[in-house]
Design an enzyme around this catalytic site. Sequence first.
Site, PDB file in Angstrom:
ATOM      1  N   LYS A 155     -18.528   1.018  13.749  1.00  0.00           N
ATOM      2  CA  LYS A 155     -19.870   0.561  14.139  1.00  0.00           C
ATOM      3  C   LYS A 155     -19.741  -0.939  14.344  1.00  0.00           C
ATOM      4  CE  LYS A 155     -24.208  -0.760  13.956  1.00  0.00           C
ATOM      5  NZ  LYS A 155     -23.844  -2.190  14.157  1.00  0.00           N
ATOM      6  N   CYS A 213     -18.400 -15.274   4.352  1.00  0.00           N
ATOM      7  CA  CYS A 213     -18.747 -14.767   3.031  1.00  0.00           C
ATOM      8  C   CYS A 213     -18.153 -15.692   1.979  1.00  0.00           C
ATOM      9  CB  CYS A 213     -18.214 -13.352   2.864  1.00  0.00           C
ATOM     10  SG  CYS A 213     -16.470 -13.215   3.273  1.00  0.00           S
ATOM     11  N   GLU A 273     -27.618 -16.531  -0.794  1.00  0.00           N
ATOM     12  CA  GLU A 273     -26.702 -16.776   0.330  1.00  0.00           C
ATOM     13  C   GLU A 273     -27.516 -16.982   1.603  1.00  0.00           C
ATOM     14  OE1 GLU A 273     -24.623 -13.432   2.013  1.00  0.00           O
ATOM     15  OE2 GLU A 273     -22.761 -14.572   2.112  1.00  0.00           O
ATOM     16  N   GLU A 325     -17.361  -5.013   1.090  1.00  0.00           N
ATOM     17  CA  GLU A 325     -17.027  -6.447   1.091  1.00  0.00           C
ATOM     18  C   GLU A 325     -18.317  -7.176   1.413  1.00  0.00           C
ATOM     19  OE1 GLU A 325     -14.217  -7.590   0.164  1.00  0.00           O
ATOM     20  OE2 GLU A 325     -12.989  -5.799   0.228  1.00  0.00           O
TER      21      GLU A 325
HETATM   22  P1  NAD Z   1     -25.677  -7.061   7.678  1.00  0.00           P
HETATM   23  O1  NAD Z   1     -25.516  -6.345   6.394  1.00  0.00           O
HETATM   24  O2  NAD Z   1     -27.055  -7.273   8.185  1.00  0.00           O
HETATM   25  O3  NAD Z   1     -24.902  -6.287   8.859  1.00  0.00           O
HETATM   26  C1  NAD Z   1     -23.530  -6.010   8.821  1.00  0.00           C
HETATM   27  C2  NAD Z   1     -23.264  -4.758   9.639  1.00  0.00           C
HETATM   28  O4  NAD Z   1     -23.928  -3.668   9.013  1.00  0.00           O
HETATM   29  C3  NAD Z   1     -23.806  -4.803  11.074  1.00  0.00           C
HETATM   30  O5  NAD Z   1     -22.939  -4.100  11.923  1.00  0.00           O
HETATM   31  C4  NAD Z   1     -25.135  -4.074  10.958  1.00  0.00           C
HETATM   32  O6  NAD Z   1     -25.550  -3.482  12.173  1.00  0.00           O
HETATM   33  C5  NAD Z   1     -24.781  -3.018   9.938  1.00  0.00           C
HETATM   34  N1  NAD Z   1     -25.922  -2.477   9.184  1.00  0.00           N
HETATM   35  C6  NAD Z   1     -27.099  -3.084   8.890  1.00  0.00           C
HETATM   36  N2  NAD Z   1     -27.906  -2.235   8.205  1.00  0.00           N
HETATM   37  C7  NAD Z   1     -27.221  -1.070   8.058  1.00  0.00           C
HETATM   38  C8  NAD Z   1     -27.498   0.190   7.443  1.00  0.00           C
HETATM   39  N3  NAD Z   1     -28.671   0.437   6.834  1.00  0.00           N
HETATM   40  N4  NAD Z   1     -26.543   1.138   7.479  1.00  0.00           N
HETATM   41  C9  NAD Z   1     -25.362   0.923   8.065  1.00  0.00           C
HETATM   42  N5  NAD Z   1     -25.041  -0.241   8.690  1.00  0.00           N
HETATM   43  C10 NAD Z   1     -25.954  -1.238   8.674  1.00  0.00           C
HETATM   44  O7  NAD Z   1     -24.900  -8.431   7.508  1.00  0.00           O
HETATM   45  P2  NAD Z   1     -24.811  -9.645   8.534  1.00  0.00           P
HETATM   46  O8  NAD Z   1     -25.991 -10.522   8.334  1.00  0.00           O
HETATM   47  O9  NAD Z   1     -24.510  -9.141   9.888  1.00  0.00           O
HETATM   48  O10 NAD Z   1     -23.502 -10.354   7.976  1.00  0.00           O
HETATM   49  C11 NAD Z   1     -23.558 -11.316   6.997  1.00  0.00           C
HETATM   50  C12 NAD Z   1     -23.221 -10.764   5.629  1.00  0.00           C
HETATM   51  O11 NAD Z   1     -21.904 -10.230   5.627  1.00  0.00           O
HETATM   52  C13 NAD Z   1     -23.219 -11.860   4.588  1.00  0.00           C
HETATM   53  O12 NAD Z   1     -23.836 -11.402   3.422  1.00  0.00           O
HETATM   54  C14 NAD Z   1     -21.738 -12.119   4.363  1.00  0.00           C
HETATM   55  O13 NAD Z   1     -21.429 -12.705   3.131  1.00  0.00           O
HETATM   56  C15 NAD Z   1     -21.170 -10.750   4.524  1.00  0.00           C
HETATM   57  N6  NAD Z   1     -19.733 -10.801   4.810  1.00  0.00           N
HETATM   58  C16 NAD Z   1     -18.860 -10.420   3.825  1.00  0.00           C
HETATM   59  C17 NAD Z   1     -17.494 -10.517   4.029  1.00  0.00           C
HETATM   60  C18 NAD Z   1     -16.522 -10.116   2.942  1.00  0.00           C
HETATM   61  O14 NAD Z   1     -15.365  -9.891   3.229  1.00  0.00           O
HETATM   62  N7  NAD Z   1     -16.951 -10.042   1.684  1.00  0.00           N
HETATM   63  C19 NAD Z   1     -17.005 -10.983   5.250  1.00  0.00           C
HETATM   64  C20 NAD Z   1     -17.913 -11.355   6.231  1.00  0.00           C
HETATM   65  C21 NAD Z   1     -19.294 -11.255   6.001  1.00  0.00           C
END
Ligand code: NAD
Length: 485
Positions: A175, A284, A382, A250
Site C-alpha cells: 500500500k 521518525c 511528534e 515501525e
Molecule cells: P500515517 O500513519 O498517517 O500513514 C502511513 C501509511 O499508512 C500511509 O500509507 C497511509 O495511507 C496508511 N494508513 C493510514 N491509515 C491507515 C489505516 N487505518 N489502515 C491502514 N493503513 C493506513 O503516517 P504518516 O503521517 O504518513 O507518516 C508519519 C508517521 O510515520 C510518523 O509518526 C513517523 O514517525 C512514522 N514513521 C516511522 C518510521 C519508523 O521506522 N519507525 C519511519 C518513517 C515514518
Amino acid sequence: MSLERIGNWINGRPALPAGDAWLDKFNPHDGALVCQVADSGAVDVDRAVAAAAAAFTAWSEMTPVRRGQILGDLVALMKRHADELAACIALEAGKPPEDARGETGGAILQAEYFAGEGMRLHGRSLTSGTPGKSSHTVRVARGVAGLIVPANTPIANIAWKVFPALVCGNTVVLKAAEDTPRIAQRFAELTREAGLPDGVFNVIQGRGQPAGAALVEDSRVAVISFTGSTGVGRWIAEIAGRRLARVSLELGGKNPFVVCDDADLDRAVHWASLSAFSNAGQRCAAGSRLLVFRKVYDEFVERLVSKANSLRLGVESGCDLGPVINRRQQQGILAAIAAVGAEGGRVLCGGGPGEGALESGCYIRPTLVEGLSADSGIARRELFGPVATLHQIDDMHEALALANGTEYGLTAAIHTRSVDRAMWFAQRVRAGVANVNLGTFGSEPHMPFGGFGASGNGTREPGVEALDVYSELKNISFLTRSELV
Ligand code: NAD
C-alpha cells in the site's frame, strides 16, 4: 495535455481502480497539481491480494538463492535508474536533489543487502538428547505480506520492506503512500523488467481508509508490516491481532538529543541541526527534544539558532531542506507552533511558512522553541516537521529522566567527551538506537532498527532481524539408527 493518472499494479501490470475514483496529488514545493492517483477501495485490494495469494506457492517453492538472484537483477535496475528514481522522489516529495539521491542510494544498499540473504537465510543446527537424532531449523515463508508505508523517504521505505519480504518467499501487496504514488509505480515497473513473476509484487494506491484498512482486514494477509503513525499502528495491531496475523510496527518518535557540558559544541550544533531539520524534520528518528546542560545552554542555543537561520529552504541543489509533504501537515504544524505561547514557550527562530517565492509551497522555516516544560504539548507530541524544543538540564540524571519522559523510545543521541557518561546514558535510555557524538539517526542496512514503547511493537527491521518478521521458523528432526545397515 491531460493529467497523468497513476493507478494500481496488480498481477504484473497496471490496473485501473474499480470505482474509477481519483485523488489529486500536488507538488509540495509550489502547490501545483502534478497528477492524480487511484483512490482504491476494497475491491482493488481484494484483486491484489488474490493475485499475491495465487503467486505464493510457486514463489515460495523457488530456492532462496534463485529468489535472491532475481532480486539482485532488480537491484541492478535500481542502480541503472538511480538518477531517474531520485528525480521522481525529488518532485513528488519535495526534496533537494542531493537528499533524493542519498535516499535512493540508501534504498539500493538496503536492497542489495537483502538480495544477498538469498544465499544465506541461515537456520541453526541443534544438538539432541536422543541418541541418533539430529535437528535443524529452516525459515519458511509466511504467505501474503501486506506492506504499508509513509511518504517521508518513499523509496527507502519501499526497499526496507519489500526486499526482506520477497527474499523470504512471501508475495507482496504494497500500500503506497498517497503523497508519493509515482515512485511506487516506477518500482513496480522495474520488478517486471527484473523478471519477478506476475502476482509476486502488487501495489495498491490510495488513502489509508479505505485502501490500507482493507488490506489490514483481509484474512488472506499473513503478515503486515506498517511504518507510520502510532495511532494507526495501534489500530492495525488490534485488527490483525484478532486473527493472529504477524504484525511489525515501525511508529513515531520524539527523540532526545542530549548536549553535556563537556561536549564538542561545534559537533553538537552540526548534529543537532541535522537531527532536527534534515528532510524537513520528517523522520521518525528526528531529534525534536534538545536537552542541554545549563552551563553550555546559552552558547549552544546561540550557535544553533544562527545555524537554523542560515539553512536554505528549497528544492534546488545546495538547499538544506524542502517543504513538508502536504498542506494539511503544514497547517497542522503551524497551528501547533502558534499554540506554544499559551504554554509558556518562546519561538527563537522560524515559526512560520516559507517566504517570497516559497510562499505557495508547504514550507516551514526551521523552528526552535524554548521555555516549555518538558511534559507539555509539543515537547511530547511528534510533529513530523522541522521543529525542536530546547530544555535546560542540570545533570545526567535529569538528562535520562527527560530522555525517557515520553511514550516513545525510538532513537537517542548524547554529546559528551566522557566515555563514562556516554555509556551510562546509552545503557539506560529507553530507545532502540542510542548514538554517541552523532545524530538521532537510524542504523545501517545490516543493523536492527526499531523502538521501545509507542515507537513500535518490538520487531526490528532491517538487519537480519527483519527475517524474523517475514518468515516462520520450523524445526526439523531426523532419527538415524546407531548401527550401520
Ligand atoms: P500515517 O500513519 O498517517 O500513514 C502511513 C501509511 O499508512 C500511509 O500509507 C497511509 O495511507 C496508511 N494508513 C493510514 N491509515 C491507515 C489505516 N487505518 N489502515 C491502514 N493503513 C493506513 O503516517 P504518516 O503521517 O504518513 O507518516 C508519519 C508517521 O510515520 C510518523 O509518526 C513517523 O514517525 C512514522 N514513521 C516511522 C518510521 C519508523 O521506522 N519507525 C519511519 C518513517 C515514518
